[in-house]
Design a protein around this motif. Structure first.
Motif, PDB file in Angstrom:
ATOM      1  N   ALA A   1       0.861  -1.074  -0.203  1.00 46.43           N
ATOM      2  CA  ALA A   1      -0.262  -0.113  -0.208  1.00 46.43           C
ATOM      3  C   ALA A   1       0.563   1.371   0.034  1.00 46.43           C
ATOM      4  N   ALA A   2       0.269   2.064  -0.763  1.00 43.85           N
ATOM      5  CA  ALA A   2       0.820   3.420  -0.552  1.00 43.85           C
ATOM      6  C   ALA A   2       1.069   4.147   0.500  1.00 43.85           C
ATOM      7  N   PRO A   3       2.816   4.376   1.002  1.00 40.05           N
ATOM      8  CA  PRO A   3       2.370   4.787   2.636  1.00 40.05           C
ATOM      9  C   PRO A   3       1.578   6.580   2.322  1.00 40.05           C
ATOM     10  N   GLU A   4       0.755   6.728   3.239  1.00 45.03           N
ATOM     11  CA  GLU A   4       0.264   8.387   3.773  1.00 45.03           C
ATOM     12  C   GLU A   4       1.045   8.821   4.731  1.00 45.03           C
ATOM     13  N   PRO A   5       0.830  10.210   4.299  1.00 43.57           N
ATOM     14  CA  PRO A   5       2.111  11.494   4.632  1.00 43.57           C
ATOM     15  C   PRO A   5       1.114  11.275   6.529  1.00 43.57           C
ATOM     16  N   GLU A   6       2.150  12.065   7.047  1.00 42.13           N
ATOM     17  CA  GLU A   6       1.935  12.688   8.760  1.00 42.13           C
ATOM     18  C   GLU A   6       0.092  13.154   8.486  1.00 42.13           C
ATOM     19  N   GLY A   7       0.032  14.080   7.377  1.00 41.20           N
ATOM     20  CA  GLY A   7      -1.074  14.431   7.590  1.00 41.20           C
ATOM     21  C   GLY A   7      -1.493  15.321   6.589  1.00 41.20           C
ATOM     22  N   ARG A   8      -2.444  15.530   6.027  1.00 41.32           N
ATOM     23  CA  ARG A   8      -3.284  16.228   4.788  1.00 41.32           C
ATOM     24  C   ARG A   8      -2.666  17.393   4.896  1.00 41.32           C
ATOM     25  N   TRP A   9      -2.433  18.160   5.888  1.00 41.29           N
ATOM     26  CA  TRP A   9      -2.704  19.678   6.676  1.00 41.29           C
ATOM     27  C   TRP A   9      -0.937  19.570   5.909  1.00 41.29           C
ATOM     28  N   ALA A  10      -0.904  21.072   5.331  1.00 38.05           N
ATOM     29  CA  ALA A  10       1.087  21.120   5.228  1.00 38.05           C
ATOM     30  C   ALA A  10       2.085  22.953   5.364  1.00 38.05           C
ATOM     31  N   VAL A  11       2.775  23.181   6.065  1.00 40.43           N
ATOM     32  CA  VAL A  11       3.320  24.756   5.828  1.00 40.43           C
ATOM     33  C   VAL A  11       4.471  24.816   5.064  1.00 40.43           C
ATOM     34  N   THR A  12       4.255  25.166   4.086  1.00 44.27           N
ATOM     35  CA  THR A  12       5.897  25.945   3.386  1.00 44.27           C
ATOM     36  C   THR A  12       6.297  27.196   4.155  1.00 44.27           C
TER      37      THR A  12
END
Length: 197
Positions: free
Chosen positions: A15-26
């Motif tokens: 399965a494709a690993p999910e990121p830590e969360g859907r929200w991000a700040v750059t």
């Protein structure tokens, strides 16, 4: 029983690993490129004139979906300031299509992406106005935002990404107020994926 557990484990590994969360700040720090097409900026940035403007930017994004296993679609809103020759406020809204299915992902997580959206500046950079003796005939504060990007992270620290992005404003062959051409900024950044969905 052992066979069932083994099959379940194999399915989880695929399965494709999910990121830590859907929200991000750059956060972004960039340098402008003068007298170059987007292709020249990406392919030969060292041959162009750099440094008339510095871009400081901050963007928030949300992963709308993951599909075809290795692709994601993100929405991003960003704001920043151009310091130097231009001295302007800047903002953008974009959708990012990203791919992260590279075979070395378990050693170095890598994603590539490209955006489509809009970008607005309070004052036009010189690349878009031309020189006093050779002014550009069409100008627009609102232009298309195209931003190719590559991001890397350690597989066990996926929430911390190092980002390299070309921040490109373009008239899309005259679509925006007759503007042909645009301007580029090469930016490096840090993305933190927030630990909630």
């Amino acid at each position: 029983m052992v066979l069932a557990v083994g099959l379940a484990g194999a399915g989880a590994a695929e399965a494709a690993p999910e990121p830590e969360g859907r929200w991000a700040v750059t956060g972004l720090l960039g340098i402008s490129v003068y007298d170059a097409t987007l292709g020249q900026t990406i392919g030969e940035p060292w041959t162009r004139t750099l440094g008339e403007d510095t871009l400081l930017g901050l963007a928030g994004s949300y992963q709308l979906m993951r599909f075809w296993r290795w692709f994601t679609l993100d929405a991003e809103l960003g704001a920043g300031a151009r310091l130097g020759q231009t001295e302007a406020a800047e903002g953008w809204a974009a959708l990012y299509l990203r791919f992260d299915g590279f075979p070395w992902r378990e050693r170095l997580y890598t994603s590539v992406g490209v955006s489509t959206g809009v970008n607005v500046v309070s004052r036009l950079p010189r690349e878009e106005t031309g020189r006093p003796w050779d002014p550009k005939p069409s100008r627009s504060h609102l232009l298309h935002y195209l931003s190719p990007e590559i991001a890397i992270a350690l597989p066990h620290r996926r929430q911390h990404e190092l980002v390299l992005r070309v921040h490109h404003r373009s008239g899309v062959y005259g679509t925006f107020n007759g503007v042909r051409g645009g301007s580029d900024v090469i930016a490096i950044g840090y993305r933190y994926r927030l630990p909630f969905h």
